[in-house]
Design an enzyme around this catalytic site. Sequence first.
Site, PDB file in Angstrom:
ATOM      1  N   ILE A 137       3.316   6.074  -3.052  1.00  0.00           N
ATOM      2  CA  ILE A 137       4.608   5.580  -2.604  1.00  0.00           C
ATOM      3  C   ILE A 137       4.450   4.083  -2.349  1.00  0.00           C
ATOM      4  CG2 ILE A 137       5.389   7.775  -1.634  1.00  0.00           C
ATOM      5  CD1 ILE A 137       4.670   6.803   1.122  1.00  0.00           C
ATOM      6  N   ASP A 138       5.563   3.369  -2.344  1.00  0.00           N
ATOM      7  CA  ASP A 138       5.518   1.915  -2.223  1.00  0.00           C
ATOM      8  C   ASP A 138       4.965   1.469  -0.869  1.00  0.00           C
ATOM      9  OD1 ASP A 138       6.745   1.852  -4.699  1.00  0.00           O
ATOM     10  OD2 ASP A 138       8.768   1.703  -3.843  1.00  0.00           O
ATOM     11  N   LYS A 139       4.474   0.262  -0.841  1.00  0.00           N
ATOM     12  CA  LYS A 139       3.940  -0.323   0.389  1.00  0.00           C
ATOM     13  C   LYS A 139       4.920  -0.209   1.549  1.00  0.00           C
ATOM     14  CE  LYS A 139       2.947  -4.828   2.458  1.00  0.00           C
ATOM     15  NZ  LYS A 139       2.967  -6.294   2.258  1.00  0.00           N
ATOM     16  N   ARG A 238      14.783   3.807  -5.422  1.00  0.00           N
ATOM     17  CA  ARG A 238      15.344   2.474  -5.172  1.00  0.00           C
ATOM     18  C   ARG A 238      16.166   1.990  -6.361  1.00  0.00           C
ATOM     19  NH1 ARG A 238      10.071  -0.770  -3.865  1.00  0.00           N
ATOM     20  NH2 ARG A 238      11.554  -2.494  -3.576  1.00  0.00           N
TER      21      ARG A 238
END
Length: 305
Positions: A137-139, A238
């Site tokens: 998953i993204d930062k 997103r």
Amino acid sequence: MLPTTDYICDVSGERLDVFLAANLPGLTRSAAQKLLDSGCVTLGGVCARKNRKTSFGEVYTVALAPPEDPVARPQDIPLDIIYEDADVVVVNKPRGMVVHPAPGHPDGTLVNALLWHCGNSLSGIGGVKRPGIVHRIDKDTSGLVAAAKNDHAHIALAAQLAARTLTREYDAIVRGVIKNDADTISAPIGRHPTQRKRQAVTEKNSRLAITHFYVTSRFDGYTYVHCRLETGRTHQIRVHLAYIGHPVVGDIVYGYKKPEFGLSGQCLHAGKLRFLHPSTGEEIELCAGLPGYFSEVLEKLGKRL
């Protein structure tokens, strides 16, 4: 004999090394090229070349190379462990933590913390910088991330990802009021044609991407939604929510260019993970409650009703 797994191609006209890097968890394009150069990828029993153009429906058999010695160093970083046994460890990753070492983030990552916690008991399939990592998953997205503690578990979980039976669900707060109570976004995602660090809905060099969502609450100018991934493309939620005109709050890449509600990242939380245990076959369903930053935004929005 090396363990193998099959991958069904869902895109035509793409270089095979690019396809493999995008579909094998934790595999870089250079690592995919090495697998191809060493004859570890076959199509119908014949070794495939890295510059081969894919065709929809082709089944590639990948022999996974032996794990290499870890390069990432163990670091004593606290972990919020939701589940752990001999095969799998699932962590509730905080917003702001990078999953694995990358340019600009050589340490302080989830991988560094897992190496400290698990020692040598992490799958090596992901390579020297991604030991154990099955998905990412993204930062600036918080929530559940699963890591494999051995190669058997890694192969089993990766197969579930490919078959879309490993379920990942997210909570998000988006800009604007969504009218439909529930909907599905089916729009292909690929690299942005001019901004290479971004993804976009595009027909060129893209892959099928499907996101299901339903509305949890509506506020003045904002909506709280729950999303379920059917596919797992980079930045998928997103990109999809921005595509329908409702970008995630705090997402300065795909949405409003200024921070909102004092956020330092997007209001997106991977709150639920469901998979079949790689050894027992038992269904495992795990949940991580909303983090503080998310609840604070909901509280502020509630006061605006």
